[in-house]
Design a protein around this motif. Structure first.
Motif, PDB file in Angstrom:
ATOM      1  N   LEU A   9       0.832  -1.201   0.000  1.00 50.37           N
ATOM      2  CA  LEU A   9       0.000   0.000   0.000  1.00 50.37           C
ATOM      3  C   LEU A   9       0.867   1.250   0.000  1.00 50.37           C
ATOM      4  CD1 LEU A   9      -2.634  -1.243   2.611  1.00 50.37           C
ATOM      5  CD2 LEU A   9      -2.714  -1.422   0.111  1.00 50.37           C
ATOM      6  N   ASN A  10       0.231   2.405  -0.173  1.00 49.19           N
ATOM      7  CA  ASN A  10       0.992   3.647  -0.313  1.00 49.19           C
ATOM      8  C   ASN A  10       1.702   4.082   0.960  1.00 49.19           C
ATOM      9  OD1 ASN A  10      -1.096   4.746   1.224  1.00 49.19           O
ATOM     10  ND2 ASN A  10      -2.113   5.690  -0.526  1.00 49.19           N
ATOM     11  N   ALA A 159      -5.102   4.490   1.996  1.00 49.63           N
ATOM     12  CA  ALA A 159      -4.304   3.396   1.444  1.00 49.63           C
ATOM     13  C   ALA A 159      -5.138   2.503   0.533  1.00 49.63           C
ATOM     14  CB  ALA A 159      -3.708   2.570   2.582  1.00 49.63           C
ATOM     15  N   VAL A 160      -6.440   2.395   0.846  1.00 49.13           N
ATOM     16  CA  VAL A 160      -7.341   1.475   0.145  1.00 49.13           C
ATOM     17  C   VAL A 160      -8.679   2.163  -0.060  1.00 49.13           C
ATOM     18  CG1 VAL A 160      -8.698  -0.660   0.432  1.00 49.13           C
ATOM     19  CG2 VAL A 160      -6.272  -0.643   1.043  1.00 49.13           C
ATOM     20  N   ALA A 184      -4.981   1.793  -3.427  1.00 50.06           N
ATOM     21  CA  ALA A 184      -5.263   0.437  -3.900  1.00 50.06           C
ATOM     22  C   ALA A 184      -6.773   0.212  -3.977  1.00 50.06           C
ATOM     23  CB  ALA A 184      -4.640  -0.587  -2.964  1.00 50.06           C
TER      24      ALA A 184
END
Length: 275
Positions: A9-10, A159-160, A184
């Motif tokens: 993830l970022n 992140a998601v 994501a």
């Protein structure tokens, strides 16, 4: 992670690309279902406060014998708990039910745009992450305009973004927005509640590879880089949904499944749903 590919993830946190969802599984049945999934090799479990089964998830993890770091746990903040103080209290309640001192991913379940409270809630999630009560933070069912407003706060980027996504509803505009922000994409209802499993393109690919239609659809998700969380309470299907790494769909097969888009939404529309 039992040979399951991971997505970074970022924020640097890694998540198994294929996980196990427990939406609509009664708490009394959740422990057995999650135990079966963990025994089969799943290492990512997705629940939510509103599902009412966090305690069952926690019991299964505790009984599994797995180390805490071996299981990636996601839960979600419900609409009625959006806002600063409520969001903090909600995660505490979820942790108590799960029997954990932290989760791996905490998501805002819906933006509920009529209230605008998701922006305050997001700032609280940032604090909860800083306090190590969750490793990563994200959102669910956010449209591009909601993502833009969160990004405009100037803090952490989700992140998601967990969204309804399957061959009949590919949410391409939202997926593009996720990519633009470095978020994501995670797919819920990956089979459209079974509606896409009889599609000729899916059935043909299943026959060509000697697999089930569900395995084809999961492979379609995975090959396009998405995280996916199928749900089942049937042990044979739980195992089969994990057995998707021994074949690969061709470019032509992927394109045929892509062509099934028909705006076939099965859940609420995020622009109109407020809990």
């Amino acid at each position: 992670m039992a040979g399951i590919p991971t997505i970074t993830l970022n924020d640097g946190v890694t998540i198994p690309q294929l996980g196990f969802g427990v939406f609509q599984v009664p708490d009394a049945d959740t422990q057995a279902a999650v135990a079966t999934a963990l025994e089969a090799g799943y290492r990512s479990i997705d629940t939510a406060a509103v599902y009412g089964n966090e305690a069952g998830v926690g019991r299964a993890i505790a009984a599994s014998g797995l180390l805490r770091d071996e299981v990636f746990v996601t839960t979600k903040l419900w609409v009625s708990d959006l806002g600063r103080t409520r969001a903090r209290d909600a995660l505490r309640r979820s942790l108590d039910k799960l029997g954990l001192d932290r989760v791996d991913l905490y998501l805002i379940h819906w933006p509920a745009p009529a209230t605008d409270a998701y922006l305050e809630a997001w700032q609280t999630l940032e604090e909860l992450q800083a306090e190590k009560l969750t490793r990563a933070i994200g959102v669910s069912n956010f449209l591009p305009e909601h993502l833009d407003r969160v990004a405009a706060l100037g803090g952490t980027v989700p992140a998601v973004n967990q969204i309804e996504l399957h061959p009949a509803l590919q949410n391409r505009e939202t997926v593009a927005a996720n990519q633009a922000h470095g978020i994501a994409t995670e797919a819920w209802s990956p089979f459209a509640q079974g509606a896409v499993l009889g599609e000729p393109a899916v059935v043909a690919a299943a026959g060509a590879h000697g697999v089930t239609p569900a395995q084809v659809v999961l492979r379609w998700h995975l090959q396009q880089g998405r995280i996916v969380i199928p749900k089942s309470v049937t042990p044979s299907r739980i195992a089969a949904n994990l057995d998707v790494f021994g074949f690969e769909l061709s470019t032509e097969e992927l394109a045929a499944i892509d062509a099934l888009e028909n705006d076939g939404r099965t859940g609420p529309h995020p622009a109109r749903y407020n809990g």
